[in-house]
Design an enzyme around this catalytic site. Structure first.
Site, PDB file in Angstrom:
ATOM      1  N   LYS A 187      -5.385   0.458  -4.831  1.00 15.25           N
ATOM      2  CA  LYS A 187      -5.639   0.253  -6.358  1.00 15.25           C
ATOM      3  C   LYS A 187      -4.939   1.383  -7.432  1.00 15.25           C
ATOM      4  O   LYS A 187      -5.326   2.664  -7.267  1.00 15.25           O
ATOM      5  CB  LYS A 187      -7.847   0.724  -5.812  1.00 15.25           C
ATOM      6  N   CYS A 296      -0.240  16.077 -14.743  1.00 21.70           N
ATOM      7  CA  CYS A 296      -1.692  17.296 -14.196  1.00 21.70           C
ATOM      8  C   CYS A 296      -1.241  18.460 -13.569  1.00 21.70           C
ATOM      9  O   CYS A 296      -1.427  19.378 -14.271  1.00 21.70           O
ATOM     10  CB  CYS A 296      -2.209  15.706 -13.328  1.00 21.70           C
ATOM     11  N   GLU A 397      -9.042  20.549 -19.967  1.00 16.99           N
ATOM     12  CA  GLU A 397      -7.738  19.230 -19.704  1.00 16.99           C
ATOM     13  C   GLU A 397      -7.670  18.822 -20.551  1.00 16.99           C
ATOM     14  O   GLU A 397      -8.793  17.297 -20.347  1.00 16.99           O
ATOM     15  CB  GLU A 397      -7.615  18.680 -17.893  1.00 16.99           C
TER      16      GLU A 397
HETATM   17  P1  NAI Z   1     -10.239   8.942 -13.152  1.00 15.77           P
HETATM   18  O1  NAI Z   1      -9.214  10.159 -12.381  1.00 15.77           O
HETATM   19  O2  NAI Z   1     -10.920   8.348 -13.605  1.00 15.77           O
HETATM   20  O3  NAI Z   1      -8.822   7.578 -13.054  1.00 15.77           O
HETATM   21  C1  NAI Z   1      -7.927   7.457 -12.040  1.00 15.77           C
HETATM   22  C2  NAI Z   1      -8.148   6.312 -10.942  1.00 15.77           C
HETATM   23  O4  NAI Z   1      -9.241   6.796 -10.360  1.00 15.77           O
HETATM   24  C3  NAI Z   1      -8.429   4.904 -11.004  1.00 15.77           C
HETATM   25  O5  NAI Z   1      -7.445   3.915 -10.644  1.00 15.77           O
HETATM   26  C4  NAI Z   1      -9.666   4.743 -12.005  1.00 15.77           C
HETATM   27  O6  NAI Z   1      -9.500   3.497 -12.136  1.00 15.77           O
HETATM   28  C5  NAI Z   1     -10.414   5.714 -10.657  1.00 15.77           C
HETATM   29  N1  NAI Z   1     -11.998   5.525 -10.782  1.00 15.77           N
HETATM   30  C6  NAI Z   1     -12.569   5.724 -11.645  1.00 15.77           C
HETATM   31  N2  NAI Z   1     -13.276   5.935 -11.526  1.00 15.77           N
HETATM   32  C7  NAI Z   1     -13.242   5.342  -9.866  1.00 15.77           C
HETATM   33  C8  NAI Z   1     -14.717   6.127  -9.171  1.00 15.77           C
HETATM   34  N3  NAI Z   1     -16.190   5.681  -9.735  1.00 15.77           N
HETATM   35  N4  NAI Z   1     -14.205   5.999  -8.115  1.00 15.77           N
HETATM   36  C9  NAI Z   1     -13.216   5.696  -7.572  1.00 15.77           C
HETATM   37  N5  NAI Z   1     -12.472   5.428  -8.152  1.00 15.77           N
HETATM   38  C10 NAI Z   1     -12.372   5.475  -9.625  1.00 15.77           C
HETATM   39  O7  NAI Z   1      -8.845   9.321 -14.733  1.00 15.77           O
HETATM   40  P2  NAI Z   1      -9.074   8.074 -16.243  1.00 15.77           P
HETATM   41  O8  NAI Z   1     -10.492   7.868 -16.480  1.00 15.77           O
HETATM   42  O9  NAI Z   1      -8.298   7.853 -16.442  1.00 15.77           O
HETATM   43  O10 NAI Z   1      -8.010   9.843 -17.274  1.00 15.77           O
HETATM   44  C11 NAI Z   1      -9.330  10.461 -17.864  1.00 15.77           C
HETATM   45  C12 NAI Z   1      -8.953  12.215 -17.359  1.00 15.77           C
HETATM   46  O11 NAI Z   1      -8.578  12.430 -15.812  1.00 15.77           O
HETATM   47  C13 NAI Z   1      -8.040  11.851 -18.389  1.00 15.77           C
HETATM   48  O12 NAI Z   1      -7.604  12.860 -19.214  1.00 15.77           O
HETATM   49  C14 NAI Z   1      -7.023  13.492 -17.396  1.00 15.77           C
HETATM   50  O13 NAI Z   1      -7.283  14.863 -17.593  1.00 15.77           O
HETATM   51  C15 NAI Z   1      -7.255  13.453 -15.976  1.00 15.77           C
HETATM   52  N6  NAI Z   1      -6.503  12.265 -15.051  1.00 15.77           N
HETATM   53  C16 NAI Z   1      -5.586  13.799 -14.260  1.00 15.77           C
HETATM   54  C17 NAI Z   1      -4.558  12.742 -13.871  1.00 15.77           C
HETATM   55  C18 NAI Z   1      -4.057  12.988 -12.758  1.00 15.77           C
HETATM   56  O14 NAI Z   1      -2.670  13.073 -11.985  1.00 15.77           O
HETATM   57  N7  NAI Z   1      -4.347  14.545 -12.046  1.00 15.77           N
HETATM   58  C19 NAI Z   1      -4.374  11.500 -13.762  1.00 15.77           C
HETATM   59  C20 NAI Z   1      -5.017  10.823 -15.195  1.00 15.77           C
HETATM   60  C21 NAI Z   1      -6.430  11.407 -15.436  1.00 15.77           C
END
Ligand code: NAI
Ligand code: MG
Length: 494
Positions: A187, A296, A397
């Site tokens: 996904k 990250c 973050e």
């Molecule tokens: P997110 O963690 O919500 O999204 C990442 C993935 O998870 C996407 O594919 C999203 O569709 C999916 N997702 C979201 N909610 C979900 C759920 N309830 N169940 C299953 N899958 C789900 O991150 P988002 O909203 O893009 O960014 C928010 C914050 O997260 C950023 O500001 C940053 O701080 C952090 N982040 C950290 C990352 C890393 O590489 N560790 C990457 C992206 C975001």
């Protein structure tokens, strides 16, 4: 190079469909969503919007493939597929780089480098496919009884990835799955689904059997949540925020799936007065400004020894002003836009919070809106001085190009303060003192410690988190274990 010519014919104006069981399908609901270029706001493509019903279809296809001919593939056959896929990605490297630049904004110089890394990753997993093995273990039971272990694929893997490095993130899930004999439902992030879909095309071209790799774009709360809670998924491999990571764990409880989580960070980057400052200045800057801070493991808490603090922090601020911010499609660009309006709003709110908390911006600090920039989501490299450990900009973050610079006086103190965070993903140390380097390497509670460098990565070296940065490792031999079950076999021979 005009990046648009690289992505033709993939971006041909038609709806990008989802890959299920080797076929390109519309969403069961018929719904689509738009994916946009964050540098210009332009719509790049309409993409089929998967939800629970599509996830169901994809999981069924993945299960059928897992139980079917795929289970008979020998390690060398899986290796050959991965090598073929690596060749295909390599042949299309310019297209992949252009697609990621358009879809999530990173500078083309960076996405080209990432694509080369992606090819290396696929070849590493190809090598591992034929190196997996169990063990024969001497037991102490009376009589003649042999014990050995088998390593078996965990089964159907639900892979949920973010947008900050779409192709590498996809390969970090598909690579180990193919190497171990698992099947995958991937996904992609709603912000950047294009390269994962293109990778799906190349998987088919490489000869990956139908259903082994499925790609279902859609939103987190619908498609992502359905995958995380699906009773026929054996493992979830997730990269993203710690908050979503927590909801994945809860969703996985129904059938107690295996979970691996690569989550966020607030990594300390520690500069001692004895460091080679000519390296530490750009090194500490790019530890945060690379990918506009959307990494990250970015070294966002910059601890600087007090006696060089003022000089060092102003040099990093000067460095930050030299970086060219702009559309990632321009080869001269060093810092692209943030991925979305939502992320820009979030990062901008932290810029305000930092000022309200009393931190002093030495560079950047405001969204850029000059000319065409107003159409995109540009935040310039920002250095905050006078940051204290208890400020929100020192603990949360931000995921933008924002450094929080904090003074310290001695080694023991910076170890304690550096570790005072809920996260534990990356860390940096800049020093010429080998004793200090070793001491810090052991004392920092994080999955990676970079000394006199930052963000070095290699497919053979494990990467992952301590504490709330998650668990499980990606890259390295350890990564394959996340996709394997260990079975003990006993044979009585007397
Ligand atoms: P997110 O963690 O919500 O999204 C990442 C993935 O998870 C996407 O594919 C999203 O569709 C999916 N997702 C979201 N909610 C979900 C759920 N309830 N169940 C299953 N899958 C789900 O991150 P988002 O909203 O893009 O960014 C928010 C914050 O997260 C950023 O500001 C940053 O701080 C952090 N982040 C950290 C990352 C890393 O590489 N560790 C990457 C992206 C975001
Ligand atoms: Mg989210």
């Amino acid at each position: 190079m005009n990046v648009m010519t690289q992505v033709h014919p993939f971006l041909d104006g038609k709806t990008k469909r989802m890959l299920i069981g080797g076929k390109w399908l519309e969403a069961a609901s018929g719904k689509t969503f738009e994916t946009r270029n964050p540098a210009t706001g332009e719509i790049l493509a309409h993409v089929a919007e998967g939800d629970a019903e599509d996830i169901d279809r994809a999981v069924a296809a993945a299960r059928e493939a897992f139980n079917g001919p795929w289970s008979k593939f020998k390690p060398a056959q899986r290796q050959a597929l991965l090598l073929k896929l690596a060749d295909l990605v390599e042949e299309n490297i310019e297209e992949f780089a252009a697609l990621d630049t358009l879809d999530m904004g990173a500078p083309i110089s960076r996405t080209r480098g990432n694509k080369a890394r992606a090819v290396g990753m696929l070849r590493f997993y190809a090598g591992m496919a034929t190196a997996l093995h169990g063990e024969t273990i001497n037991n102490s039971l009376p009589g003649e009884i042999v014990s050995f272990t088998l390593k078996e694929p965990v089964g159907v893997v639900g892979a949920i990835i973010p947008w900050n490095g779409p192709l590498t993130a996809a390969i970090w899930k598909i690579g180990p799955a193919l190497a171990t004999g698992c099947t995958v439902v991937l996904k992609p992030a709603e912000e950047a689904p294009l390269t994962p879909l293109r990778l799906g095309e190349l998987c088919l071209e490489a000869g990956v059997p139908p259903g082994v790799v499925n790609v279902v774009p859609g939103f987190g709360e619908t498609a992502g949540a359905a995958l995380a809670s699906h009773p026929d998924v054996d493992k979830v491999a997730f990269t993203g925020s710690h908050v979503t990571g927590q909801s994945i764990i809860r969703a996985s409880a129904g059938n107690l799936k295996r979970v691996s989580l690569e989550l966020g960070g607030k990594s300390p980057d520690i500069v001692f007065a004895d460091a080679d400052l000519s390296q530490a200045v750009p090194g500490s800057g790019m530890a945060v400004f690379a990918n506009s801070g959307q990494i990250c493991s970015a070294g966002t808490r910059l601890f600087v020894e007090k006696k060089i603090y003022d000089e060092f922090v102003s040099r990093v601020a000067d460095f930050s002003k030299t970086l060219r911010v702009g559309n990632g499609a321009d080869p001269e660009t060093q810092v692209g836009p943030l991925v979305s309006q939502e992320q820009m709003t979030r990062v901008s709110s932290y810029l305000n919070i930092g000022r309200q908390e009393g931190a002093r911006p030495l560079s950047g600090g405001e969204r850029l809106t000059d000319g065409d920039m107003a159409k995109g989501f540009f935040v310039p490299p920002t250095v905050f001085a006078d940051v204290r450990d208890d400020m929100r900009i020192a603990q949360e973050e931000i995921f933008g190009p924002v450094i929080s610079a904090i003074p310290f006086t001695d080694v023991e103190e910076v170890i304690e303060r550096g570790n005072k965070t809920q996260f534990g993903l990356g860390s940096g140390v800049w020093t010429r003192d080998v004793g200090k380097a070793h001491k810090l390497a052991r004392a920092i509670r994080a999955g990676s410690v970079w000394i006199n460098c930052y963000q070095a990565m290699d497919p053979a070296v494990p990467f992952g988190g301590y504490k709330m940065s998650g668990y499980g490792r990606e890259s390295g031999v350890q990564h394959l274990e996340e996709y394997l079950n260990v079975k003990a076999v006993w044979i009585k021979t007397d």
